[in-house]
Design an enzyme around this catalytic site. Structure first.
Site, PDB file in Angstrom:
ATOM      1  N   SER A  73      46.970  42.337  17.113  1.00 58.04           N
ATOM      2  CA  SER A  73      45.668  41.541  17.018  1.00 58.04           C
ATOM      3  C   SER A  73      45.796  40.064  17.848  1.00 58.04           C
ATOM      4  CB  SER A  73      45.189  41.261  15.672  1.00 58.04           C
ATOM      5  OG  SER A  73      44.103  40.325  15.798  1.00 58.04           O
TER       6      SER A  73
ATOM      7  N   ASP B 218      39.384  40.936  18.029  1.00 59.31           N
ATOM      8  CA  ASP B 218      38.454  40.528  17.032  1.00 59.31           C
ATOM      9  C   ASP B 218      37.510  39.477  17.937  1.00 59.31           C
ATOM     10  OD1 ASP B 218      39.782  41.323  14.711  1.00 59.31           O
ATOM     11  OD2 ASP B 218      41.288  40.353  15.141  1.00 59.31           O
TER      12      ASP B 218
ATOM     13  N   MET C 131      32.930  41.660  14.703  1.00 57.79           N
ATOM     14  CA  MET C 131      32.480  41.259  13.327  1.00 57.79           C
ATOM     15  C   MET C 131      31.623  40.193  13.835  1.00 57.79           C
ATOM     16  SD  MET C 131      36.418  40.144  12.146  1.00 57.79           S
ATOM     17  CE  MET C 131      37.006  40.460  13.626  1.00 57.79           C
TER      18      MET C 131
ATOM     19  N   ASP D 122      43.439  46.931   8.683  1.00 61.92           N
ATOM     20  CA  ASP D 122      43.604  45.642   9.233  1.00 61.92           C
ATOM     21  C   ASP D 122      43.658  44.590   8.322  1.00 61.92           C
ATOM     22  OD1 ASP D 122      43.047  43.349  11.105  1.00 61.92           O
ATOM     23  OD2 ASP D 122      41.247  43.881  11.633  1.00 61.92           O
TER      24      ASP D 122
ATOM     25  N   MET E  28      34.019  37.412  16.881  1.00 62.26           N
ATOM     26  CA  MET E  28      33.398  36.982  15.721  1.00 62.26           C
ATOM     27  C   MET E  28      32.336  35.964  16.059  1.00 62.26           C
ATOM     28  SD  MET E  28      36.716  35.732  13.433  1.00 62.26           S
ATOM     29  CE  MET E  28      38.137  36.828  13.233  1.00 62.26           C
TER      30      MET E  28
ATOM     31  N   HIS F 174      44.421  44.991  19.840  1.00 57.93           N
ATOM     32  CA  HIS F 174      43.209  44.760  18.979  1.00 57.93           C
ATOM     33  C   HIS F 174      42.360  43.430  19.237  1.00 57.93           C
ATOM     34  CE1 HIS F 174      41.275  45.502  15.141  1.00 57.93           C
ATOM     35  NE2 HIS F 174      40.991  44.299  14.895  1.00 57.93           N
TER      36      HIS F 174
ATOM     37  N   MET G  15      39.349  47.337   6.202  1.00 59.08           N
ATOM     38  CA  MET G  15      39.765  45.939   6.149  1.00 59.08           C
ATOM     39  C   MET G  15      40.448  45.460   4.799  1.00 59.08           C
ATOM     40  SD  MET G  15      38.878  44.442   8.781  1.00 59.08           S
ATOM     41  CE  MET G  15      39.683  42.647   8.573  1.00 59.08           C
TER      42      MET G  15
ATOM     43  N   HIS H 245      37.138  45.159  17.795  1.00 64.25           N
ATOM     44  CA  HIS H 245      36.571  45.111  16.277  1.00 64.25           C
ATOM     45  C   HIS H 245      35.502  43.986  16.349  1.00 64.25           C
ATOM     46  CE1 HIS H 245      37.829  43.647  11.961  1.00 64.25           C
ATOM     47  NE2 HIS H 245      36.539  44.253  12.027  1.00 64.25           N
TER      48      HIS H 245
HETATM   49  C1  DX5 Z   1      40.878  39.481  10.449  1.00 68.64           C
HETATM   50  C2  DX5 Z   1      40.950  40.309  11.802  1.00 68.64           C
HETATM   51  C3  DX5 Z   1      42.360  40.639  11.909  1.00 68.64           C
HETATM   52  C4  DX5 Z   1      43.397  39.781  11.971  1.00 68.64           C
HETATM   53  C5  DX5 Z   1      44.457  40.214  11.111  1.00 68.64           C
HETATM   54  O1  DX5 Z   1      39.114  39.104  10.582  1.00 68.64           O
HETATM   55  O2  DX5 Z   1      40.206  41.631  11.818  1.00 68.64           O
HETATM   56  O3  DX5 Z   1      42.542  41.681  12.817  1.00 68.64           O
HETATM   57  O4  DX5 Z   1      43.399  39.400  13.252  1.00 68.64           O
HETATM   58  O5  DX5 Z   1      45.410  39.256  10.964  1.00 68.64           O
HETATM   59  P1  DX5 Z   1      46.693  39.283  10.311  1.00 68.64           P
HETATM   60  O6  DX5 Z   1      47.443  40.606  10.661  1.00 68.64           O
HETATM   61  O7  DX5 Z   1      47.410  38.052  10.576  1.00 68.64           O
HETATM   62  O8  DX5 Z   1      46.211  39.617   8.766  1.00 68.64           O
HETATM   63 ZN    ZN Z   2      40.328  42.973  13.270  1.00 65.82          ZN
END
Ligand code: DX5
Ligand code: ZN
Length: 215
Positions: free
Chosen positions: A7, A34, A67, A174, A36, A32, A136, A65
């Site tokens: 990620s 993320d 969010m 994840d 947001m 990956h 998640m 991903h």
């Molecule tokens: C959280 C993200 C994850 C995050 C995971 O909202 O969706 O992808 O980067 O991080 P770790 O592996 O550090 O828990």
């Molecule tokens: Zn993620």
């Protein structure tokens, strides 16, 4: 071998090109991403102007991903990144069935993500239409959180739903993934693991990625 999707959220953004070189050299299968919006989750990460450059530098397929609320608004932008997988939250879509079809029609692989508080049974009527389900194992918004144990039961439930329905969906997890939680997830049926902090806080991230692949 387990699919590994490091990620980007935990990468050093001051040295993004070097971090992406490491990903390119590594055995990572995907990167990956993320995204947001500060509304669906209490954090804001990066947006498409940054991701355009990431997509140019990264040779691995992107596992995006989202969010964000109403993620279908960004199908064209995600597609323009050359993305393989567009991952939307069940909780962020008013019409999840329609959104899944829209992603497919745009030529991408639809994936649906469930928060820790959302049960696997809500997927019953769309499981045949998605290429992947992301469970998640932390509440979304931040890297480096503690793995929620209950996810292991959800992986088993999802595996059973997939077997019952003949769906071909992959199971990805994840949040809080490391060698120990990762091994238990793979044993429960996870096929793809996302790892942020565990990979990027390591002095030997390529070795960490190689280790996850062999769980
Ligand atoms: C959280 C993200 C994850 C995050 C995971 O909202 O969706 O992808 O980067 O991080 P770790 O592996 O550090 O828990
Ligand atoms: Zn993620």
């Amino acid at each position: 071998m387990t699919i590994v999707s490091p990620s980007l959220l935990s990468a050093d953004f001051g040295h993004l090109a070097e971090e992406l070189d490491m990903i390119n050299r590594s055995e990572a299968d995907w990167l990956h991403i993320d995204v947001m919006d500060g509304v669906f989750v209490p954090n804001i990460s990066f947006g498409f102007p940054v991701l355009k450059h990431v997509a140019k530098l990264c040779r691995k397929p992107l596992d995006v991903h989202l969010m964000i609320v109403d993620p279908e608004r960004y199908i064209d932008e995600v597609k323009a990144l050359g993305t393989k997988i567009m991952n939307v939250h069940y909780e962020a879509c008013r019409h999840i069935h329609r959104v899944v079809q829209q992603i497919r029609a745009a030529g991408m692989s639809p994936a649906v993500t469930l928060n820790p508080g959302t049960p696997v049974c809500v997927l019953k009527d769309i499981i045949g239409d998605v290429d992947m389900v992301l469970l998640m194992s932390v509440n979304p918004g931040f890297g480096g959180q503690k793995f929620i144990e209950h996810t292991l039961l959800k992986v088993a439930e999802l595996k059973a739903l997939i077997a019952e329905t003949g769906s071909k969906a992959l199971i990805e997890v994840d949040g809080g993934v490391n060698a120990e939680t990762g091994a238990r997830l793979v044993e429960a049926g996870a096929q793809a693991l996302v790892a942020g902090n565990y990979v990027f806080s390591s002095k030997e991230p390529e070795k960490v990625i190689a280790g996850l692949k062999r769980l």
